[in-house]
Design a protein around this motif. Structure first.
Motif, PDB file in Angstrom:
ATOM      1  N   PRO A 193       1.969  34.386   5.070  1.00  0.00           N
ATOM      2  CA  PRO A 193       1.362  33.289   5.844  1.00  0.00           C
ATOM      3  C   PRO A 193      -0.160  33.345   5.897  1.00  0.00           C
ATOM      4  N   GLU A 194      -0.725  34.521   5.719  1.00  0.00           N
ATOM      5  CA  GLU A 194      -2.187  34.659   5.810  1.00  0.00           C
ATOM      6  C   GLU A 194      -2.900  34.088   4.584  1.00  0.00           C
ATOM      7  N   THR A 195      -2.217  34.089   3.439  1.00  0.00           N
ATOM      8  CA  THR A 195      -2.899  33.682   2.203  1.00  0.00           C
ATOM      9  C   THR A 195      -2.226  32.526   1.469  1.00  0.00           C
ATOM     10  N   ASP A 196      -0.968  32.253   1.745  1.00  0.00           N
ATOM     11  CA  ASP A 196      -0.260  31.219   0.999  1.00  0.00           C
ATOM     12  C   ASP A 196      -0.483  29.828   1.579  1.00  0.00           C
ATOM     13  N   ARG A 197      -0.445  28.840   0.691  1.00  0.00           N
ATOM     14  CA  ARG A 197      -0.465  27.431   1.091  1.00  0.00           C
ATOM     15  C   ARG A 197       0.501  26.690   0.167  1.00  0.00           C
ATOM     16  N   MET A 198       1.452  25.998   0.760  1.00  0.00           N
ATOM     17  CA  MET A 198       2.491  25.304   0.008  1.00  0.00           C
ATOM     18  C   MET A 198       2.131  23.828  -0.134  1.00  0.00           C
ATOM     19  N   VAL A 199       2.375  23.267  -1.325  1.00  0.00           N
ATOM     20  CA  VAL A 199       2.082  21.859  -1.606  1.00  0.00           C
ATOM     21  C   VAL A 199       3.361  21.231  -2.156  1.00  0.00           C
ATOM     22  N   SER A 200       3.786  20.106  -1.568  1.00  0.00           N
ATOM     23  CA  SER A 200       5.061  19.524  -1.982  1.00  0.00           C
ATOM     24  C   SER A 200       5.099  18.020  -1.779  1.00  0.00           C
ATOM     25  N   TRP A 201       5.844  17.352  -2.689  1.00  0.00           N
ATOM     26  CA  TRP A 201       6.152  15.923  -2.549  1.00  0.00           C
ATOM     27  C   TRP A 201       7.660  15.715  -2.501  1.00  0.00           C
ATOM     28  N   ASP A 207      17.823  19.419  -0.368  1.00  0.00           N
ATOM     29  CA  ASP A 207      17.737  20.757   0.194  1.00  0.00           C
ATOM     30  C   ASP A 207      16.438  21.487  -0.176  1.00  0.00           C
ATOM     31  N   MET A 208      15.920  21.284  -1.388  1.00  0.00           N
ATOM     32  CA  MET A 208      14.692  21.962  -1.756  1.00  0.00           C
ATOM     33  C   MET A 208      13.516  21.475  -0.917  1.00  0.00           C
ATOM     34  N   GLY A 209      13.497  20.178  -0.626  1.00  0.00           N
ATOM     35  CA  GLY A 209      12.433  19.647   0.213  1.00  0.00           C
ATOM     36  C   GLY A 209      12.602  20.016   1.669  1.00  0.00           C
ATOM     37  N   MET A 210      13.804  19.829   2.195  1.00  0.00           N
ATOM     38  CA  MET A 210      14.061  20.051   3.617  1.00  0.00           C
ATOM     39  C   MET A 210      13.983  21.524   4.008  1.00  0.00           C
ATOM     40  N   VAL A 211      14.665  22.369   3.246  1.00  0.00           N
ATOM     41  CA  VAL A 211      14.689  23.790   3.581  1.00  0.00           C
ATOM     42  C   VAL A 211      13.460  24.498   3.017  1.00  0.00           C
ATOM     43  N   GLY A 212      13.232  24.324   1.705  1.00  0.00           N
ATOM     44  CA  GLY A 212      12.172  25.080   1.061  1.00  0.00           C
ATOM     45  C   GLY A 212      10.769  24.685   1.455  1.00  0.00           C
ATOM     46  N   PRO A 229       7.833  11.501  -2.074  1.00  0.00           N
ATOM     47  CA  PRO A 229       8.133  11.209  -3.477  1.00  0.00           C
ATOM     48  C   PRO A 229       7.493   9.910  -3.957  1.00  0.00           C
ATOM     49  N   VAL A 230       7.377   8.932  -3.085  1.00  0.00           N
ATOM     50  CA  VAL A 230       6.743   7.660  -3.457  1.00  0.00           C
ATOM     51  C   VAL A 230       5.293   7.904  -3.855  1.00  0.00           C
ATOM     52  N   ASP A 231       4.609   8.781  -3.115  1.00  0.00           N
ATOM     53  CA  ASP A 231       3.221   9.114  -3.437  1.00  0.00           C
ATOM     54  C   ASP A 231       3.126   9.741  -4.831  1.00  0.00           C
ATOM     55  N   LEU A 233       5.359   9.543  -7.392  1.00  0.00           N
ATOM     56  CA  LEU A 233       5.744   8.633  -8.458  1.00  0.00           C
ATOM     57  C   LEU A 233       4.676   7.571  -8.714  1.00  0.00           C
ATOM     58  N   ALA A 234       3.954   7.186  -7.659  1.00  0.00           N
ATOM     59  CA  ALA A 234       2.884   6.202  -7.823  1.00  0.00           C
ATOM     60  C   ALA A 234       1.714   6.793  -8.610  1.00  0.00           C
ATOM     61  N   ARG A 235       1.471   8.091  -8.411  1.00  0.00           N
ATOM     62  CA  ARG A 235       0.370   8.754  -9.125  1.00  0.00           C
ATOM     63  C   ARG A 235       0.713  10.225  -9.307  1.00  0.00           C
ATOM     64  N   PRO A 236       1.402  10.574 -10.395  1.00  0.00           N
ATOM     65  CA  PRO A 236       1.817  11.963 -10.595  1.00  0.00           C
ATOM     66  C   PRO A 236       0.677  12.979 -10.568  1.00  0.00           C
ATOM     67  N   THR A 237      -0.540  12.557 -10.947  1.00  0.00           N
ATOM     68  CA  THR A 237      -1.653  13.510 -10.931  1.00  0.00           C
ATOM     69  C   THR A 237      -2.109  13.846  -9.515  1.00  0.00           C
ATOM     70  N   LEU A 238      -1.567  13.145  -8.504  1.00  0.00           N
ATOM     71  CA  LEU A 238      -1.866  13.518  -7.122  1.00  0.00           C
ATOM     72  C   LEU A 238      -1.405  14.948  -6.855  1.00  0.00           C
ATOM     73  N   TRP A 239      -0.316  15.334  -7.494  1.00  0.00           N
ATOM     74  CA  TRP A 239       0.267  16.666  -7.283  1.00  0.00           C
ATOM     75  C   TRP A 239      -0.722  17.776  -7.653  1.00  0.00           C
ATOM     76  N   PRO A 240      -1.193  17.856  -8.910  1.00  0.00           N
ATOM     77  CA  PRO A 240      -2.183  18.893  -9.212  1.00  0.00           C
ATOM     78  C   PRO A 240      -3.498  18.698  -8.460  1.00  0.00           C
ATOM     79  N   ASP A 241      -3.830  17.447  -8.150  1.00  0.00           N
ATOM     80  CA  ASP A 241      -5.061  17.186  -7.393  1.00  0.00           C
ATOM     81  C   ASP A 241      -4.994  17.846  -6.018  1.00  0.00           C
ATOM     82  N   LEU A 242      -3.845  17.737  -5.340  1.00  0.00           N
ATOM     83  CA  LEU A 242      -3.686  18.349  -4.022  1.00  0.00           C
ATOM     84  C   LEU A 242      -3.692  19.877  -4.123  1.00  0.00           C
TER      85      LEU A 242
END
Length: 546
Positions: A193-201, A207-212, A229-231, A233-242
């Protein structure tokens, strides 16, 4: 008392400024886990004062993670269980969706639906059928002083499976299941928790979204950046950008999303992003294609992304989420085996040298702490190293059963083993999945895995990535055969479709040594998929002409 709820409450008090960021890319808002919990206690107070009792089954229909996070925590604080309903899309037939949803609500014995934007307008459907609901924006009350006590065996989550929504089934996940699997994943992924940051759409009804990527960071106090997911699919490069802007260290997605991201990243200038901090890019939820993984790591290398971040995983809702994780920061490792021995001998014999028709399977790592995996034959006898058979799993994270429209259904045998429905083997302690047993095509005494056919089909230019299905025809008879159904922008162009079909057939013959009975080319968006986006092979059979 639930260890899961106890830890969640303690984390809220001690997480400091760690929390979740939502609203990207338009209007990002950050709330600490303490603030999420404070809102959850008021919502829980509103639930309890409104008559919610321990064990109550409560469904949630909302899209905004900022609203969903305190809502599901409130249900757990009030002693209830959560079911995330599948969400209608712009293309959904609302009458059909309503019928499916009412069957789900009846099956789980839902006493209340928590309704949030943008689905508020569906309240009329619930009114028409006498289904009680409360709007999340209005759910408030005196803060609940302490969580309602529940046992470890109490239901925490009813996870709808990804099959046909007309014949629903829910996996019953207890507080003990949830705690055990979360702790197992925490250890295997070396979460900090001190160093990790999770990014998800990822969708929160999966289950992967809700639990993980909601429950786990909320439970352990890990920073989370969450979009929809709408975000994506509208712009897939948002994922690496975030990932770049927030210094993300952990993300996850099914294989198809990595294929999409790889293509979109190719057109972005060098230096646009910094992906160097990414230590886990988990690939799971559907068959993993090593070619797609390599395309993703090649595309990410220009932005400092280490190829070692890829973590191949095996999981299912029946174990809460995870079954096996590959070792952290070792990248994709594969097992290359003899196709003849695999298909006829049911053995995964390593191939010596370079053989074009060899089968390549990702190594999915050892079972998570607290779980065991074994391989058995059709009679239930345990098979040895590199011997292919039915994968079974046992441990505290394994669900005690399903809820179905016909009543409860047990999942474990007398010794606690769950049949996963998958075929595979174990090598050096690592799990390998060959495919779903019901989808295996049997021809001439050979077991042909549909993923091999589908990968060959999608390697043909003009076929949409991740949108090819190998369909069993006349299954279980002497006439068993298969067809290939694909999506392509060329659909409707007679000459182009004919040529595409020839290329697909040739590529499939090269891959598995068998010619498809037919190749069907459909326009994009035609293949049947589950609400979470997985292709439905059995349903696709209806698309193959006589």
């Amino acid at each position: 008392m639930s260890r899961f709820v106890d830890t969640m409450v303690a984390t809220a008090a001690n997480a400091g400024d760690r929390g979740m960021t939502t609203g990207e890319p338009a209007a990002p808002v950050r709330r600490t886990w303490g603030e999420v919990h404070e809102r959850a206690t008021r919502m829980a107070g509103g639930l309890v004062s409104g008559g919610v009792v321990p064990g109550a089954s409560i469904a949630v229909l909302a899209a905004d993670p900022a609203v969903i996070a305190p809502a599901v925590q409130a249900v757990w604080l009030a002693g209830g269980s959560v079911t995330m309903l599948h969400q209608p899309t712009a293309r959904t037939d609302l009458a059909e969706w309503a019928g499916d949803t009412l069957r789900v609500l009846s099956m789980i014995g839902a006493e209340l639906v928590l309704l949030g934007s943008p689905f508020d307008g569906l309240s009329a459907v619930l009114d028409e059928h006498g289904v009680a609901y409360r709007r999340l924006d209005d759910l408030d009350g005196e803060p609940l002083g302490a969580p309602v006590e529940v046992a470890e065996s109490a239901t925490a989550l009813l996870q709808l499976t990804s099959g046909s929504t007309a014949e629903p089934k829910a996996v019953r996940i207890t507080h003990g299941n949830l705690w055990s699997n979360a702790k197992g994943m925490e250890q295997a992924a070396r979460l900090d928790p001190e160093t990790d940051r999770m990014v998800s759409w990822l969708p929160l009804f999966h289950d992967m979204g809700m639990v993980g990527f909601l429950t786990v960071p909320m439970l352990f106090g890990i920073d989370l950046v969450k979009v929809t997911p709408v975000d994506f699919l509208a712009r897939p490069t948002l994922w690496p950008d975030l990932i770049s802007r927030y210094g993300g260290t952990i993300t996850a997605a099914p294989n198809f999303a990595y294929a999409i991201a790889a293509r979109r990243m190719q057109g972005v200038e060098d230096g646009t992003w910094d992906l160097s901090r990414l230590r886990i890019a988990l690939n799971g939820a559907e068959p993993i294609d090593p070619t797609a993984v390599k395309a993703f790591t090649d595309a990410g290398a220009r932005f400092g992304m280490p190829a070692e971040c890829v973590l191949c995983a095996y999981g299912m809702a029946e174990t809460t989420l995870g079954v096996a994780f590959a070792p952290v920061f070792t990248g994709l490792s594969v097992d290359v085996v003899d196709p003849d021995e695999l298909e006829a001998g049911r053995r995964a014999v390593p191939v010596a040298g370079d053989r074009a028709d060899a089968r390549v399977f990702p190594l999915l790592g050892p079972p998570l702490p607290g779980l065991e995996v074994r391989v058995v034959d059709e009679r239930g006898a345990v098979r040895g190293e590199r011997e292919v058979g039915r994968l079974q799993v046992r441990g505290e994270a394994v669900t005690p059963g399903y809820l179905t429209v016909d009543g409860p259904l047990a999942t474990q045998d007398a010794d606690g083993w769950l049949d996963t429905g998958d075929e595979g083997y174990v090598v050096n302690g690592q799990v390998v999945v060959c495919g779903r047993r019901k989808d295996v095509i049997i021809m001439g005494g050979r077991n042909i895995y549909p993923t091999d056919i589908e990968r060959a089909a999608t390697s043909v230019e003009g076929v949409r990535a991740g949108n090819a299905v190998a369909v069993r025809l006349d299954a279980g008879t002497r006439r068993e055969r298969f067809a290939v159904v694909v999506e392509s922008k060329l659909a409707g162009e007679e000459e182009a479709v004919r040529e595409l079909g020839k290329q697909i057939s040739a590529r499939v013959v090269d891959a598995v040594g068998l010619r498809p009975y037919s190749v069907v080319v459909l326009k994009p968006g035609s293949l049947p998929k589950t609400p979470s986006g997985k292709l439905r092979r059995a349903a696709a059979s209806s698309l193959v002409p006589g």
